[in-house]
Design a protein around this motif. Structure first.
Motif, short mmCIF file in Angstrom:
data_model
loop_
_atom_site.label_atom_id
_atom_site.label_comp_id
_atom_site.label_asym_id
_atom_site.label_seq_id
_atom_site.Cartn_x
_atom_site.Cartn_y
_atom_site.Cartn_z
N PHE A 212 0.75 -1.05 0.03
CA PHE A 212 -0.05 -0.06 -0.05
C PHE A 212 0.85 1.22 0.12
CE2 PHE A 212 -2.05 3.21 2.35
CZ PHE A 212 -3.30 3.62 1.60
N PHE A 213 1.84 1.44 1.02
CA PHE A 213 2.58 2.63 0.99
C PHE A 213 3.57 2.61 0.04
CE2 PHE A 213 1.37 2.06 5.35
CZ PHE A 213 0.64 3.30 5.64
N SER A 214 4.21 1.48 -0.86
CA SER A 214 4.81 1.57 -1.90
C SER A 214 4.10 2.36 -2.98
CB SER A 214 5.13 0.28 -2.25
OG SER A 214 6.26 0.21 -3.33
N ASP A 229 -5.48 13.16 1.37
CA ASP A 229 -6.50 13.11 2.41
C ASP A 229 -7.58 11.62 2.52
OD1 ASP A 229 -5.99 15.52 3.40
OD2 ASP A 229 -7.73 16.45 2.46
N PHE A 230 -7.55 11.42 1.29
CA PHE A 230 -8.14 10.09 1.07
C PHE A 230 -7.30 8.60 1.58
CE2 PHE A 230 -9.85 6.51 -1.52
CZ PHE A 230 -11.21 6.19 -0.82
N LEU A 231 -6.06 8.85 1.22
CA LEU A 231 -5.17 7.98 1.43
C LEU A 231 -5.04 7.70 2.98
CD1 LEU A 231 -2.16 8.54 -1.18
CD2 LEU A 231 -3.88 6.71 -1.08
N LEU A 232 -5.12 8.94 3.62
CA LEU A 232 -5.13 8.92 5.06
C LEU A 232 -6.45 8.24 5.71
CD1 LEU A 232 -3.84 12.50 6.05
CD2 LEU A 232 -2.57 10.33 6.10
N THR A 233 -7.68 8.64 4.99
CA THR A 233 -8.94 7.78 5.32
C THR A 233 -8.55 6.33 5.29
OG1 THR A 233 -10.11 9.67 4.70
CG2 THR A 233 -11.26 7.38 4.83
N LEU A 234 -8.20 5.94 4.13
CA LEU A 234 -7.81 4.45 4.00
C LEU A 234 -6.87 3.81 5.02
CD1 LEU A 234 -7.24 4.30 0.06
CD2 LEU A 234 -9.37 3.71 1.29
N PRO A 244 5.73 8.62 7.51
CA PRO A 244 6.04 10.02 7.58
C PRO A 244 6.19 10.67 5.88
CG PRO A 244 7.53 8.89 8.88
CD PRO A 244 6.83 7.66 8.22
N ALA A 245 6.38 9.67 5.18
CA ALA A 245 6.39 10.34 3.53
C ALA A 245 5.03 10.73 3.26
CB ALA A 245 6.93 9.02 2.75
#
Length: 250
Positions: A212-214, A229-234, A244-245
């Motif tokens: 996911f983070f890659s 913002d949506f990635l933070l929701t996921l 941190p990235a």
């Protein structure tokens, strides 16, 4: 209900009315409805949940499993756990391959693919192709198929996957569910024992998080893909601490 054929496989296709009668009660047990302000199924603004059951385990991935990026490994470096996702014949990355394996292990032999109920009322002609909120052609009823790994990575405009331009997948027992949006994202949730086995088949939660983070840094460069913002929701849905990235992104 009628019988259709895709490749060498047969599948069942249901009209919108049939889908409402047979599958909507199961859908309502699994997912928060689209008109619930908390529900991701209704839009991304202030969404905080997908599933009704608070004790379900949830994992997320990008992109979605039904279109695009299927042959691209989301991790930066190849590793032995990639074999859990590779189709040995086509050498394509199949995001739901470990889940389909898990369903077979749990003796789940049928999966339901259904568009998200949004509009009130039932259209008697809704067994025909229609357009979804993005203007894409979708099938407004439902289909059921075996949990075959190669059934989902089909372009959404090809039968039998009209519905998955923005849709859900589950089984009649209501033990798990998927919400996905074409090539944007995938949210998988289910009962703890089933999800624990899925995560093990996928190579572990740390590997899923790494995928996911890659993939996240590549997201903004494709129009229509989810932003920070949506990635933070996921991340919040999965209970994963943002890297941190990701937090440093604008």
């Amino acid at each position: 209900m009628d019988i259709k054929e895709y490749g060498q496989d047969f599948y069942r296709r249901y009209t919108q009315r049939e889908a409402a009668d047979i599958f909507l009660p199961v859908f309502n047990r699994i997912f928060l409805p689209a008109d619930d302000k908390r529900s991701l199924l209704g839009g991304r603004d202030s969404a905080s949940a997908v599933f009704r059951q608070s004790d379900w385990k949830t994992v997320v991935s990008i992109p979605g499993p039904w279109w695009g990026c299927l042959i691209s490994r989301p991790t930066e470096e190849p590793g032995p756990k990639d074999e859990n996702f590779w189709n040995p014949e086509t050498k394509e990355w199949e995001p739901l391959r470990p889940l389909m394996r898990t369903l077979v292990e749990f003796e789940i032999d049928e999966i339901v693919h259904m568009s998200i109920p949004r509009e009130p009322g039932l259209d008697e002609t809704a067994d025909l192709l229609d357009r979804d909120r993005k203007g894409q052609l979708v099938y407004k009823g439902a289909i059921t198929t075996p949990p075959a790994a190669d059934m989902l990575p089909v372009p959404h405009y090809q039968e039998p996957c009209y519905i998955v331009a923005d849709g859900v997948v589950f089984s009649r027992d209501g033990r798990w569910g998927i919400y996905g949006d074409t090539d944007d994202f995938t949210v998988i949730g289910g009962e703890p024992d089933l999800m624990a086995r899925y995560i093990d088949n996928a190579g572990g939660e740390e590997f899923l998080k790494a995928c996911f983070f890659s993939a996240a840094p590549r997201v903004p460069y494709s129009p229509g893909m989810p932003g920070k913002d949506f990635l933070l929701t996921l991340c919040d849905l999965a209970g994963w601490e943002p890297t941190p990235a990701l937090l440093a992104r604008k």
